[in-house]
Motif scaffolding. Sequence first.
Motif, PDB file in Angstrom:
ATOM      1  N   LEU A 253     -44.568  42.092  10.101  1.00  7.43           N
ATOM      2  CA  LEU A 253     -43.625  41.492  11.033  1.00  7.43           C
ATOM      3  C   LEU A 253     -42.287  42.200  10.926  1.00  7.43           C
ATOM      4  CD1 LEU A 253     -44.441  37.806  10.122  1.00  7.43           C
ATOM      5  CD2 LEU A 253     -45.281  39.052  12.089  1.00  7.43           C
TER       6      LEU A 253
ATOM      7  N   LYS B  57     -44.312  40.522  15.753  1.00  3.55           N
ATOM      8  CA  LYS B  57     -45.389  41.352  15.215  1.00  3.55           C
ATOM      9  C   LYS B  57     -45.132  42.806  15.551  1.00  3.55           C
ATOM     10  CE  LYS B  57     -49.041  37.941  15.217  1.00  3.55           C
ATOM     11  NZ  LYS B  57     -50.382  37.584  15.678  1.00  3.55           N
TER      12      LYS B  57
ATOM     13  N   VAL C 214     -43.475  34.973   3.841  1.00  9.60           N
ATOM     14  CA  VAL C 214     -43.448  36.426   3.994  1.00  9.60           C
ATOM     15  C   VAL C 214     -42.909  37.061   2.725  1.00  9.60           C
ATOM     16  CG1 VAL C 214     -43.167  36.392   6.494  1.00  9.60           C
ATOM     17  CG2 VAL C 214     -41.164  36.354   5.056  1.00  9.60           C
TER      18      VAL C 214
ATOM     19  N   THR D 269     -48.495  27.843   8.252  1.00  8.40           N
ATOM     20  CA  THR D 269     -47.096  27.569   8.564  1.00  8.40           C
ATOM     21  C   THR D 269     -46.629  26.307   7.870  1.00  8.40           C
ATOM     22  OG1 THR D 269     -47.676  26.335  10.545  1.00  8.40           O
ATOM     23  CG2 THR D 269     -47.257  28.683  10.822  1.00  8.40           C
TER      24      THR D 269
ATOM     25  N   CYS E 205     -46.739  39.276   6.069  1.00  7.87           N
ATOM     26  CA  CYS E 205     -47.213  37.898   6.011  1.00  7.87           C
ATOM     27  C   CYS E 205     -48.707  37.933   5.692  1.00  7.87           C
ATOM     28  CB  CYS E 205     -46.956  37.199   7.335  1.00  7.87           C
ATOM     29  SG  CYS E 205     -47.502  35.493   7.360  1.00  7.87           S
TER      30      CYS E 205
ATOM     31  N   VAL F 180     -43.048  30.650   8.100  1.00  7.48           N
ATOM     32  CA  VAL F 180     -44.189  31.334   7.490  1.00  7.48           C
ATOM     33  C   VAL F 180     -43.745  31.951   6.168  1.00  7.48           C
ATOM     34  CG1 VAL F 180     -45.446  31.846   9.603  1.00  7.48           C
ATOM     35  CG2 VAL F 180     -43.730  33.431   8.821  1.00  7.48           C
TER      36      VAL F 180
ATOM     37  N   LYS G 126     -40.546  31.356  11.950  1.00  7.53           N
ATOM     38  CA  LYS G 126     -41.597  32.098  12.645  1.00  7.53           C
ATOM     39  C   LYS G 126     -41.112  32.643  13.985  1.00  7.53           C
ATOM     40  CE  LYS G 126     -46.473  31.602  13.772  1.00  7.53           C
ATOM     41  NZ  LYS G 126     -47.618  30.696  13.745  1.00  7.53           N
TER      42      LYS G 126
ATOM     43  N   TYR H 103     -50.709  34.488   8.699  1.00  9.05           N
ATOM     44  CA  TYR H 103     -49.769  34.150   9.769  1.00  9.05           C
ATOM     45  C   TYR H 103     -49.981  32.730  10.294  1.00  9.05           C
ATOM     46  CZ  TYR H 103     -46.788  34.942  13.843  1.00  9.05           C
ATOM     47  OH  TYR H 103     -45.784  34.863  14.771  1.00  9.05           O
TER      48      TYR H 103
END
Length: 68
Positions: free
Chosen positions: A21, A67, A49, A38, A32, A47, A62, A35
């Motif tokens: 991301l 992406k 990461v 959440t 991540c 999310v 998020k 994905y």
Amino acid sequence: MFHVIVQNIMKVVKKPYPVTLVNPVNSEEWICEDYNDTRFIDGVDHVKVRKPTMHRTVLMRKDVLRKK
């Protein structure tokens, strides 16, 4: 009966692929692992990461990440 139980134990659960991301504001890259995993905090989806060079995970919004 025993055969059905063994088949259920032997099923392999697919792990999701890591997603790269990007934060478009500062061009930082984040990875991540899942994905779809959440956390809903204060009305916003987050999310987990991590940076590509680190293993420490953090929660980020998020909707901010895109992406790659």
